[in-house]
Design a protein around this motif. Structure first.
Motif, PDB file in Angstrom:
ATOM      1  N   GLN A 163       0.824  -1.208   0.000  1.00  0.00           N
ATOM      2  CA  GLN A 163       0.000   0.000   0.000  1.00  0.00           C
ATOM      3  C   GLN A 163       0.864   1.267   0.000  1.00  0.00           C
ATOM      4  O   GLN A 163       0.624   2.204  -0.768  1.00  0.00           O
ATOM      5  N   LEU A 164       1.870   1.274   0.866  1.00  0.00           N
ATOM      6  CA  LEU A 164       2.771   2.428   0.901  1.00  0.00           C
ATOM      7  C   LEU A 164       3.549   2.547  -0.415  1.00  0.00           C
ATOM      8  O   LEU A 164       3.703   3.637  -0.969  1.00  0.00           O
ATOM      9  N   GLY A 165       4.037   1.405  -0.895  1.00  0.00           N
ATOM     10  CA  GLY A 165       4.787   1.419  -2.144  1.00  0.00           C
ATOM     11  C   GLY A 165       3.939   1.891  -3.311  1.00  0.00           C
ATOM     12  O   GLY A 165       4.400   2.679  -4.142  1.00  0.00           O
ATOM     13  N   GLY A 166       2.692   1.414  -3.389  1.00  0.00           N
ATOM     14  CA  GLY A 166       1.800   1.853  -4.462  1.00  0.00           C
ATOM     15  C   GLY A 166       1.551   3.348  -4.404  1.00  0.00           C
ATOM     16  O   GLY A 166       1.536   4.030  -5.435  1.00  0.00           O
ATOM     17  N   PHE A 167       1.388   3.855  -3.182  1.00  0.00           N
ATOM     18  CA  PHE A 167       1.158   5.297  -3.022  1.00  0.00           C
ATOM     19  C   PHE A 167       2.364   6.100  -3.487  1.00  0.00           C
ATOM     20  O   PHE A 167       2.248   7.018  -4.305  1.00  0.00           O
ATOM     21  N   PHE A 168       3.542   5.762  -2.968  1.00  0.00           N
ATOM     22  CA  PHE A 168       4.730   6.560  -3.293  1.00  0.00           C
ATOM     23  C   PHE A 168       5.131   6.413  -4.756  1.00  0.00           C
ATOM     24  O   PHE A 168       5.530   7.399  -5.405  1.00  0.00           O
ATOM     25  N   LEU A 169       5.040   5.222  -5.308  1.00  0.00           N
ATOM     26  CA  LEU A 169       5.387   5.031  -6.708  1.00  0.00           C
ATOM     27  C   LEU A 169       4.448   5.813  -7.618  1.00  0.00           C
ATOM     28  O   LEU A 169       4.883   6.492  -8.555  1.00  0.00           O
ATOM     29  N   PHE A 170       3.150   5.714  -7.353  1.00  0.00           N
ATOM     30  CA  PHE A 170       2.192   6.402  -8.215  1.00  0.00           C
ATOM     31  C   PHE A 170       2.418   7.902  -8.210  1.00  0.00           C
ATOM     32  O   PHE A 170       2.487   8.543  -9.269  1.00  0.00           O
ATOM     33  N   HIS A 171       2.571   8.472  -7.030  1.00  0.00           N
ATOM     34  CA  HIS A 171       2.687   9.934  -6.975  1.00  0.00           C
ATOM     35  C   HIS A 171       4.054  10.415  -7.466  1.00  0.00           C
ATOM     36  O   HIS A 171       4.158  11.519  -8.019  1.00  0.00           O
ATOM     37  N   ALA A 172       5.085   9.593  -7.299  1.00  0.00           N
ATOM     38  CA  ALA A 172       6.375   9.950  -7.890  1.00  0.00           C
ATOM     39  C   ALA A 172       6.262  10.013  -9.404  1.00  0.00           C
ATOM     40  O   ALA A 172       6.749  10.952 -10.052  1.00  0.00           O
ATOM     41  N   MET A 173       5.588   9.012  -9.990  1.00  0.00           N
ATOM     42  CA  MET A 173       5.433   8.981 -11.452  1.00  0.00           C
ATOM     43  C   MET A 173       4.490  10.076 -11.928  1.00  0.00           C
ATOM     44  O   MET A 173       4.794  10.802 -12.881  1.00  0.00           O
ATOM     45  N   ARG A 174       3.341  10.181 -11.272  1.00  0.00           N
ATOM     46  CA  ARG A 174       2.352  11.143 -11.757  1.00  0.00           C
ATOM     47  C   ARG A 174       2.875  12.572 -11.672  1.00  0.00           C
ATOM     48  O   ARG A 174       2.726  13.357 -12.611  1.00  0.00           O
ATOM     49  N   ASN A 175       3.475  12.922 -10.547  1.00  0.00           N
ATOM     50  CA  ASN A 175       3.934  14.297 -10.389  1.00  0.00           C
ATOM     51  C   ASN A 175       5.111  14.606 -11.307  1.00  0.00           C
ATOM     52  O   ASN A 175       5.196  15.696 -11.880  1.00  0.00           O
ATOM     53  N   THR A 176       6.017  13.645 -11.462  1.00  0.00           N
ATOM     54  CA  THR A 176       7.153  13.860 -12.353  1.00  0.00           C
ATOM     55  C   THR A 176       6.690  14.014 -13.798  1.00  0.00           C
ATOM     56  O   THR A 176       7.048  14.974 -14.492  1.00  0.00           O
ATOM     57  N   LEU A 177       5.883  13.061 -14.254  1.00  0.00           N
ATOM     58  CA  LEU A 177       5.417  13.093 -15.645  1.00  0.00           C
ATOM     59  C   LEU A 177       4.477  14.268 -15.881  1.00  0.00           C
ATOM     60  O   LEU A 177       4.549  14.933 -16.915  1.00  0.00           O
ATOM     61  N   GLY A 178       3.580  14.509 -14.925  1.00  0.00           N
ATOM     62  CA  GLY A 178       2.615  15.588 -15.094  1.00  0.00           C
ATOM     63  C   GLY A 178       3.262  16.955 -15.194  1.00  0.00           C
ATOM     64  O   GLY A 178       2.912  17.760 -16.059  1.00  0.00           O
ATOM     65  N   MET A 179       4.219  17.225 -14.318  1.00  0.00           N
ATOM     66  CA  MET A 179       4.882  18.523 -14.364  1.00  0.00           C
ATOM     67  C   MET A 179       5.710  18.681 -15.632  1.00  0.00           C
ATOM     68  O   MET A 179       5.748  19.754 -16.240  1.00  0.00           O
ATOM     69  N   ALA A 180       6.379  17.592 -16.056  1.00  0.00           N
ATOM     70  CA  ALA A 180       7.167  17.668 -17.287  1.00  0.00           C
ATOM     71  C   ALA A 180       6.258  17.917 -18.491  1.00  0.00           C
ATOM     72  O   ALA A 180       6.563  18.752 -19.355  1.00  0.00           O
ATOM     73  N   ALA A 181       5.125  17.231 -18.557  1.00  0.00           N
ATOM     74  CA  ALA A 181       4.201  17.421 -19.671  1.00  0.00           C
ATOM     75  C   ALA A 181       3.566  18.804 -19.635  1.00  0.00           C
ATOM     76  O   ALA A 181       3.306  19.407 -20.677  1.00  0.00           O
TER      77      ALA A 181
END
Length: 208
Positions: A163-181
């Motif tokens: 659960q913790l891993g899913g949370f941190f992985l998702f938000h690391a990816m989403r925020n990184t990709l989202g801000m870059a896009a």
């Protein structure tokens, strides 16, 4: 009983009604994306109805205002995007960890670039709509999907709470990709972008 500004006025249960709603949402998405490219900010319900080939009155049968239409469009976009991400997770699962994360990083970058323009436009409109429960629900689904993946690939990774891993992985990816896009995607088009995102993910999951 009043209709929430962000809720559809009418639930399209018949096939003809669903086709009308699909046409309206498709037209709205095309116009919003084109409008974002032109930096005009001029899309109206009249423009959307004309593009969809329906009357403004028919549009208002389903959507009481532009905010409800944008919320429905964003909801559909998020659902389609989540289905795409689910397919990518299933695709990479059999691979060795680093290869799987490299493939995942590449596919997520492709998806982000493919949808960047319409996502930027929708988020600008969505700030005014304010139905943040929609985003929170979509986030939780994505976090749960990653948690499930972590359980399935546990022998390949360090010990991590799913659960913790899913949370941190998702938000690391989403925020990184989202801000870059959001910055027109220049960073994501860099040749090293996939490798850098892979390092970020692998550094978090690699076995101790």
């Amino acid at each position: 009983m009043t209709t929430s500004p962000q809720k559809p006025r009418k639930d399209p249960r018949q096939e003809r009604s669903r086709s009308t709603v699909d046409a309206i949402l498709e037209a709205a998405g095309q116009l919003i994306e084109r409008d974002e490219e032109a930096k005009q900010g001029r899309v109206s319900t009249t423009h959307i109805a004309e593009r969809a080939g329906v009357s403004v009155g028919s549009l208002y049968q389903y959507f009481p205002n532009r905010e409800a239409l944008v919320a429905a469009l964003l909801r559909r976009f998020v659902q389609k995007r989540f289905a795409e991400i689910r397919r990518v997770l299933d695709e990479v699962e059999p691979l060795p960890l680093e290869a799987a994360l490299h493939r995942l990083a590449g596919r997520l970058i492709e998806l982000e670039l493919a949808h960047a323009r319409v996502m930027r436009a929708l988020m600008k409109w969505f700030v005014r709509v304010g139905d943040f429960d929609l985003i929170a629900d979509a986030d939780r689904e994505a976090e749960a999907a990653l948690a499930e993946l972590l359980v399935r690939i546990r022998p390949k990774t360090r010990a991590v709470d799913p659960q913790l891993g899913g949370f941190f992985l998702f938000h690391a990816m989403r925020n990184t990709l989202g801000m870059a896009a959001f910055r027109e995607g220049d960073m994501l088009r860099a040749p090293a972008a996939q490798a850098e995102l892979t390092r970020l993910l692998y550094g978090y999951l690699r076995p101790d």
